[in-house]
Motif scaffolding. Structure first.
Motif, PDB file in Angstrom:
ATOM      1  N   ASP A  78       0.847  -1.240  -0.116  1.00  0.00           N
ATOM      2  CA  ASP A  78      -0.053   0.110  -0.086  1.00  0.00           C
ATOM      3  C   ASP A  78       0.803   1.246  -0.115  1.00  0.00           C
ATOM      4  N   PHE A  79       1.944   1.084   0.762  1.00  0.00           N
ATOM      5  CA  PHE A  79       2.835   2.365   0.800  1.00  0.00           C
ATOM      6  C   PHE A  79       3.470   2.593  -0.156  1.00  0.00           C
ATOM      7  N   LYS A  80       4.054   1.441  -1.096  1.00  0.00           N
ATOM      8  CA  LYS A  80       4.820   1.549  -2.627  1.00  0.00           C
ATOM      9  C   LYS A  80       3.961   2.205  -3.614  1.00  0.00           C
ATOM     10  N   ASN A  81       2.658   1.760  -3.461  1.00  0.00           N
ATOM     11  CA  ASN A  81       1.577   2.290  -4.444  1.00  0.00           C
ATOM     12  C   ASN A  81       1.477   3.957  -4.040  1.00  0.00           C
ATOM     13  N   LEU A  82       1.097   4.168  -2.846  1.00  0.00           N
ATOM     14  CA  LEU A  82       0.762   5.665  -2.348  1.00  0.00           C
ATOM     15  C   LEU A  82       2.048   6.443  -2.594  1.00  0.00           C
ATOM     16  N   GLY A  83       3.220   5.955  -2.258  1.00  0.00           N
ATOM     17  CA  GLY A  83       4.434   6.659  -2.642  1.00  0.00           C
ATOM     18  C   GLY A  83       4.858   6.952  -4.124  1.00  0.00           C
ATOM     19  N   GLU A  84       4.627   5.789  -4.793  1.00  0.00           N
ATOM     20  CA  GLU A  84       4.859   6.208  -6.336  1.00  0.00           C
ATOM     21  C   GLU A  84       3.763   7.060  -6.927  1.00  0.00           C
ATOM     22  N   LYS A  85       2.595   6.867  -6.524  1.00  0.00           N
ATOM     23  CA  LYS A  85       1.482   7.882  -6.952  1.00  0.00           C
ATOM     24  C   LYS A  85       1.826   9.379  -6.466  1.00  0.00           C
ATOM     25  N   SER A  86       2.251   9.488  -5.396  1.00  0.00           N
ATOM     26  CA  SER A  86       2.454  11.120  -4.750  1.00  0.00           C
ATOM     27  C   SER A  86       3.696  11.588  -5.691  1.00  0.00           C
ATOM     28  N   ILE A  87       4.587  10.635  -5.837  1.00  0.00           N
ATOM     29  CA  ILE A  87       6.043  11.221  -6.594  1.00  0.00           C
ATOM     30  C   ILE A  87       5.791  11.785  -7.833  1.00  0.00           C
ATOM     31  N   LYS A  88       4.674  10.858  -8.539  1.00  0.00           N
ATOM     32  CA  LYS A  88       4.429  11.005  -9.883  1.00  0.00           C
ATOM     33  C   LYS A  88       3.596  12.402  -9.941  1.00  0.00           C
ATOM     34  N   GLU A  89       2.794  12.596  -8.986  1.00  0.00           N
ATOM     35  CA  GLU A  89       1.795  13.876  -8.888  1.00  0.00           C
ATOM     36  C   GLU A  89       2.639  14.902  -8.533  1.00  0.00           C
ATOM     37  N   ILE A  90       3.699  15.099  -7.639  1.00  0.00           N
ATOM     38  CA  ILE A  90       4.608  16.086  -7.051  1.00  0.00           C
ATOM     39  C   ILE A  90       5.308  16.536  -8.155  1.00  0.00           C
ATOM     40  N   HIS A  91       6.006  15.377  -8.910  1.00  0.00           N
ATOM     41  CA  HIS A  91       6.856  15.847 -10.168  1.00  0.00           C
ATOM     42  C   HIS A  91       6.319  16.435 -11.314  1.00  0.00           C
ATOM     43  N   SER A  92       5.183  15.980 -11.381  1.00  0.00           N
ATOM     44  CA  SER A  92       4.216  16.563 -12.582  1.00  0.00           C
ATOM     45  C   SER A  92       4.008  18.124 -12.262  1.00  0.00           C
ATOM     46  N   ARG A  93       3.831  18.622 -11.091  1.00  0.00           N
ATOM     47  CA  ARG A  93       3.729  19.983 -10.751  1.00  0.00           C
ATOM     48  C   ARG A  93       4.872  20.682 -10.657  1.00  0.00           C
ATOM     49  N   GLY A  94       6.015  20.255 -11.353  1.00  0.00           N
ATOM     50  CA  GLY A  94       7.016  20.627 -11.186  1.00  0.00           C
ATOM     51  C   GLY A  94       7.960  20.810  -9.865  1.00  0.00           C
ATOM     52  N   LYS A  95       7.363  20.326  -8.929  1.00  0.00           N
ATOM     53  CA  LYS A  95       8.033  20.258  -7.309  1.00  0.00           C
ATOM     54  C   LYS A  95       9.003  19.258  -7.205  1.00  0.00           C
ATOM     55  N   LEU A  96       9.697  19.305  -6.124  1.00  0.00           N
ATOM     56  CA  LEU A  96      10.516  18.200  -5.726  1.00  0.00           C
ATOM     57  C   LEU A  96      10.213  17.069  -4.666  1.00  0.00           C
ATOM     58  N   PRO A  97       9.963  16.043  -5.224  1.00  0.00           N
ATOM     59  CA  PRO A  97       9.587  14.872  -4.024  1.00  0.00           C
ATOM     60  C   PRO A  97      10.596  14.656  -3.028  1.00  0.00           C
ATOM     61  N   ILE A  98      10.148  14.882  -1.663  1.00  0.00           N
ATOM     62  CA  ILE A  98      11.105  14.737  -0.399  1.00  0.00           C
ATOM     63  C   ILE A  98      10.554  13.424   0.397  1.00  0.00           C
ATOM     64  N   ILE A  99      11.195  12.498   0.586  1.00  0.00           N
ATOM     65  CA  ILE A  99      10.625  11.487   1.109  1.00  0.00           C
ATOM     66  C   ILE A  99      11.345  11.473   2.603  1.00  0.00           C
ATOM     67  N   CYS A 100      10.442  11.260   3.506  1.00  0.00           N
ATOM     68  CA  CYS A 100      11.058  11.341   4.918  1.00  0.00           C
ATOM     69  C   CYS A 100      10.210  10.330   5.885  1.00  0.00           C
ATOM     70  N   GLY A 101      11.360   9.423   6.501  1.00  0.00           N
ATOM     71  CA  GLY A 101      10.673   8.584   7.342  1.00  0.00           C
ATOM     72  C   GLY A 101      11.940   7.708   8.009  1.00  0.00           C
ATOM     73  N   GLY A 102      11.316   6.942   8.998  1.00  0.00           N
ATOM     74  CA  GLY A 102      12.177   5.993   9.582  1.00  0.00           C
ATOM     75  C   GLY A 102      11.919   4.306   9.424  1.00  0.00           C
ATOM     76  N   THR A 103      10.860   4.113   8.557  1.00  0.00           N
ATOM     77  CA  THR A 103      10.724   2.794   8.240  1.00  0.00           C
ATOM     78  C   THR A 103      11.400   2.337   7.063  1.00  0.00           C
ATOM     79  N   GLY A 104      12.790   1.706   7.226  1.00  0.00           N
ATOM     80  CA  GLY A 104      13.478   1.237   6.135  1.00  0.00           C
ATOM     81  C   GLY A 104      13.083   0.503   4.960  1.00  0.00           C
ATOM     82  N   PHE A 105      12.192  -0.543   5.270  1.00  0.00           N
ATOM     83  CA  PHE A 105      11.658  -1.296   4.360  1.00  0.00           C
ATOM     84  C   PHE A 105      10.629  -0.380   3.513  1.00  0.00           C
ATOM     85  N   TYR A 106       9.929   0.422   3.946  1.00  0.00           N
ATOM     86  CA  TYR A 106       9.187   1.133   3.147  1.00  0.00           C
ATOM     87  C   TYR A 106       9.720   1.871   2.064  1.00  0.00           C
ATOM     88  N   ILE A 107      11.056   2.671   2.823  1.00  0.00           N
ATOM     89  CA  ILE A 107      11.897   3.502   1.748  1.00  0.00           C
ATOM     90  C   ILE A 107      12.479   2.647   0.597  1.00  0.00           C
TER      91      ILE A 107
END
Length: 206
Positions: A78-107
């Protein structure tokens, strides 16, 4: 060959200042933040998780926070799907995606584009397994998939149950494989001295 999307990844233990740095970098480089924390995804679980407040966000858009209720299951898929969708949307707006977290397997699942076994949770099986102890569970996994049993934490009940679930469905637990990476990450790791880290965590709980 597709151009890889540039992203920033901020990782480290709880209370090391990841969220604060993520906001500062977002302000500096016109970015938006994606939380990669397996607890902050749940609504209402604020104490002890270091969940960023609206004031601390300082107007910076955040994704992956307060997504589901604590009664719902949220997996790494679920996280991978959410993350990929968010990165795509952020990038499409010309913004820089910044991933922040402490769950290593998620990242790792996201930036390494790990292929994960898509096996739905088996509620009945989990109820049956939950009443067993770690040793009993390990023996079940050993019979189903001896190879996986050699490479699993014998004391991690949650992981053993999930491995049994997958092995029963697929015959064995397939090794994790990485597909072509989609992103070009700059990785920033944060840490603190043990006593200072403990002090910060205790301050959050008080």
């Amino acid at each position: 060959m597709k151009t890889k999307i540039p992203i920033i990844v901020i990782l480290g233990p709880t209370a090391t200042g990841k969220s604060d740095l993520a906001v500062k970098l977002a302000k500096e480089f016109d970015g938006e933040v994606i939380s990669a924390d397996s607890r902050q995804v749940y609504k209402g679980l604020d104490i002890g998780t270091g969940k960023i407040t609206k004031e601390e966000m300082r107007g910076t858009p955040h994704h992956g926070i307060d997504v589901v209720s604590p009664e719902e299951r949220f997996t790494v898929i679920d996280f991978k799907n959410l993350g990929e969708k968010s990165i795509k949307e952020i990038h499409s707006r010309g913004k820089l995606p910044i991933i922040c977290g402490g769950t290593g397997f998620y990242i790792s699942s996201l930036i390494d584009n790990v292929e994960l076994p898509d096996v739905e949770p088996n509620t009945k099986l989990r109820e049956e397994l939950e009443i067993k102890n770690d040793f009993e569970l390990f023996k079940i996994l050993e019979e189903l998939d001896p190879k996986k049993a050699l490479n699993i934490d014998k004391n991690n009940k949650r992981k053993i149950i999930r491995a049994i679930e997958i092995a029963q469905k697929l015959g064995s637990v397939p090794p994790l494989k990485s597909s072509d990476e989609k992103y070009k990450p700059v990785i920033i790791g944060l840490n603190l001295q043990k006593d200072k880290l403990k002090e910060r965590i205790l301050n959050r709980l008080n």
